[in-house]
Design a protein around this motif. Structure first.
Motif, mmCIF file in Angstrom:
data_model
loop_
_atom_site.group_PDB
_atom_site.id
_atom_site.type_symbol
_atom_site.label_atom_id
_atom_site.label_comp_id
_atom_site.label_asym_id
_atom_site.label_seq_id
_atom_site.Cartn_x
_atom_site.Cartn_y
_atom_site.Cartn_z
ATOM 1 N N MET A 1 -20.541 -68.217 7.981
ATOM 2 C CA MET A 1 -19.276 -68.132 7.276
ATOM 3 C C MET A 1 -19.281 -69.117 6.102
ATOM 4 O O MET A 1 -19.834 -70.204 6.199
ATOM 5 N N THR A 2 -18.644 -68.706 5.053
ATOM 6 C CA THR A 2 -18.548 -69.507 3.840
ATOM 7 C C THR A 2 -17.087 -69.858 3.602
ATOM 8 O O THR A 2 -16.213 -69.006 3.739
ATOM 9 N N LYS A 3 -16.829 -71.093 3.226
ATOM 10 C CA LYS A 3 -15.469 -71.525 2.915
ATOM 11 C C LYS A 3 -15.163 -71.199 1.459
ATOM 12 O O LYS A 3 -15.954 -71.506 0.567
ATOM 13 N N VAL A 4 -14.015 -70.578 1.225
ATOM 14 C CA VAL A 4 -13.552 -70.268 -0.124
ATOM 15 C C VAL A 4 -12.350 -71.160 -0.399
ATOM 16 O O VAL A 4 -11.372 -71.123 0.350
ATOM 17 N N ARG A 5 -12.450 -71.961 -1.457
ATOM 18 C CA ARG A 5 -11.355 -72.865 -1.812
ATOM 19 C C ARG A 5 -10.692 -72.377 -3.094
ATOM 20 O O ARG A 5 -11.357 -71.954 -4.032
ATOM 21 N N PHE A 6 -9.370 -72.458 -3.114
ATOM 22 C CA PHE A 6 -8.571 -72.005 -4.252
ATOM 23 C C PHE A 6 -7.844 -73.193 -4.858
ATOM 24 O O PHE A 6 -7.358 -74.063 -4.140
ATOM 25 N N PHE A 7 -7.733 -73.190 -6.175
ATOM 26 C CA PHE A 7 -7.089 -74.283 -6.882
ATOM 27 C C PHE A 7 -6.012 -73.748 -7.813
ATOM 28 O O PHE A 7 -6.103 -72.635 -8.329
ATOM 29 N N ALA A 8 -4.967 -74.548 -8.018
ATOM 30 C CA ALA A 8 -3.901 -74.285 -8.984
ATOM 31 C C ALA A 8 -3.313 -72.873 -8.804
ATOM 32 O O ALA A 8 -2.863 -72.538 -7.713
ATOM 33 N N ALA A 9 -3.307 -72.066 -9.864
ATOM 34 C CA ALA A 9 -2.689 -70.746 -9.819
ATOM 35 C C ALA A 9 -3.351 -69.819 -8.799
ATOM 36 O O ALA A 9 -2.693 -68.962 -8.213
ATOM 37 N N ALA A 10 -4.646 -69.988 -8.570
ATOM 38 C CA ALA A 10 -5.326 -69.158 -7.570
ATOM 39 C C ALA A 10 -4.801 -69.482 -6.172
ATOM 40 O O ALA A 10 -4.594 -68.585 -5.355
ATOM 41 N N GLU A 11 -4.555 -70.751 -5.905
ATOM 42 C CA GLU A 11 -3.984 -71.151 -4.619
ATOM 43 C C GLU A 11 -2.593 -70.542 -4.448
ATOM 44 O O GLU A 11 -2.252 -70.036 -3.377
ATOM 45 N N GLU A 12 -1.802 -70.565 -5.509
ATOM 46 C CA GLU A 12 -0.470 -69.964 -5.454
ATOM 47 C C GLU A 12 -0.553 -68.461 -5.197
ATOM 48 O O GLU A 12 0.224 -67.916 -4.418
ATOM 49 N N ALA A 13 -1.494 -67.790 -5.838
ATOM 50 C CA ALA A 13 -1.631 -66.337 -5.687
ATOM 51 C C ALA A 13 -2.051 -65.946 -4.273
ATOM 52 O O ALA A 13 -1.603 -64.923 -3.741
ATOM 53 N N VAL A 14 -2.883 -66.766 -3.646
ATOM 54 C CA VAL A 14 -3.386 -66.466 -2.304
ATOM 55 C C VAL A 14 -2.431 -66.992 -1.228
ATOM 56 O O VAL A 14 -2.361 -66.446 -0.137
ATOM 57 N N GLY A 15 -1.701 -68.055 -1.565
ATOM 58 C CA GLY A 15 -0.758 -68.616 -0.615
ATOM 59 C C GLY A 15 -1.361 -69.642 0.327
ATOM 60 O O GLY A 15 -0.735 -70.031 1.315
ATOM 61 N N ARG A 16 -2.567 -70.076 0.035
ATOM 62 C CA ARG A 16 -3.222 -71.115 0.828
ATOM 63 C C ARG A 16 -4.341 -71.716 0.009
ATOM 64 O O ARG A 16 -4.783 -71.135 -0.975
ATOM 65 N N ASP A 17 -4.833 -72.860 0.445
ATOM 66 C CA ASP A 17 -5.849 -73.537 -0.358
ATOM 67 C C ASP A 17 -7.272 -73.172 0.031
ATOM 68 O O ASP A 17 -8.210 -73.481 -0.708
ATOM 69 N N ALA A 18 -7.452 -72.499 1.170
ATOM 70 C CA ALA A 18 -8.810 -72.138 1.591
ATOM 71 C C ALA A 18 -8.777 -71.036 2.634
ATOM 72 O O ALA A 18 -7.759 -70.825 3.310
ATOM 73 N N LEU A 19 -9.900 -70.356 2.762
ATOM 74 C CA LEU A 19 -10.104 -69.374 3.825
ATOM 75 C C LEU A 19 -11.597 -69.265 4.075
ATOM 76 O O LEU A 19 -12.403 -69.762 3.302
ATOM 77 N N MET A 20 -11.956 -68.637 5.163
ATOM 78 C CA MET A 20 -13.363 -68.426 5.507
ATOM 79 C C MET A 20 -13.702 -66.958 5.260
ATOM 80 O O MET A 20 -12.869 -66.079 5.453
ATOM 81 N N THR A 21 -14.942 -66.710 4.845
ATOM 82 C CA THR A 21 -15.379 -65.347 4.580
ATOM 83 C C THR A 21 -16.769 -65.104 5.137
ATOM 84 O O THR A 21 -17.572 -66.025 5.243
ATOM 85 N N ASP A 22 -17.026 -63.845 5.463
ATOM 86 C CA ASP A 22 -18.376 -63.435 5.840
ATOM 87 C C ASP A 22 -18.891 -62.384 4.858
ATOM 88 O O ASP A 22 -19.776 -61.604 5.168
ATOM 89 N N ALA A 23 -18.336 -62.391 3.632
ATOM 90 C CA ALA A 23 -18.774 -61.459 2.590
ATOM 91 C C ALA A 23 -20.269 -61.645 2.334
ATOM 92 O O ALA A 23 -20.793 -62.756 2.393
ATOM 93 N N VAL A 24 -20.950 -60.543 2.041
ATOM 94 C CA VAL A 24 -22.402 -60.572 1.834
ATOM 95 C C VAL A 24 -22.762 -61.097 0.443
ATOM 96 O O VAL A 24 -23.691 -61.888 0.297
ATOM 97 N N THR A 25 -22.037 -60.658 -0.569
ATOM 98 C CA THR A 25 -22.319 -61.095 -1.938
ATOM 99 C C THR A 25 -21.034 -61.620 -2.575
ATOM 100 O O THR A 25 -19.928 -61.378 -2.079
ATOM 101 N N LEU A 26 -21.184 -62.305 -3.697
ATOM 102 C CA LEU A 26 -20.013 -62.786 -4.420
ATOM 103 C C LEU A 26 -19.150 -61.615 -4.869
ATOM 104 O O LEU A 26 -17.925 -61.681 -4.799
ATOM 105 N N GLY A 27 -19.773 -60.527 -5.299
ATOM 106 C CA GLY A 27 -19.014 -59.344 -5.702
ATOM 107 C C GLY A 27 -18.203 -58.767 -4.559
ATOM 108 O O GLY A 27 -17.044 -58.356 -4.752
ATOM 109 N N ASP A 28 -18.779 -58.740 -3.367
ATOM 110 C CA ASP A 28 -18.038 -58.275 -2.180
ATOM 111 C C ASP A 28 -16.834 -59.172 -1.921
ATOM 112 O O ASP A 28 -15.747 -58.696 -1.604
#
Length: 77
Positions: A1-28
């Motif tokens: 699993m990879t941690k995805v961190r969001f900052f500033a407006a991206a954090e506001e858009a997602v509603g949290r500062d981080a989440l975990m992902t099992d996406a295969v590629t960055l595009g996914d």
């Protein structure tokens, strides 16, 4: 699993500062983020997205990556 961190407006858009992902590629990961967080439309394409501190393309495999940072453009300076 990879941690995805969001900052500033991206954090506001997602509603949290981080989440975990099992996406295969960055595009996914980007596709999933847009599907799950509609507020990122129009913003994600303007963000700097760094994998373990480096800019990579959407084909980059996330296996073994520790952190993806989503950084919107910042004003000021």
């Amino acid at each position: 699993m990879t941690k995805v961190r969001f900052f500033a407006a991206a954090e506001e858009a997602v509603g949290r500062d981080a989440l975990m992902t099992d996406a295969v590629t960055l595009g996914d990961l980007k596709s999933t983020l847009l599907a799950e967080h509609p507020a990122l439309h129009g913003l994600l394409s303007r963000c700097a997205v760094l994998v373990d501190g480096a800019r990579v393309d959407d084909e980059f495999a996330l296996a073994g990556a520790q952190t993806v940072d989503v950084l919107p453009p910042f004003a000021g300076g």
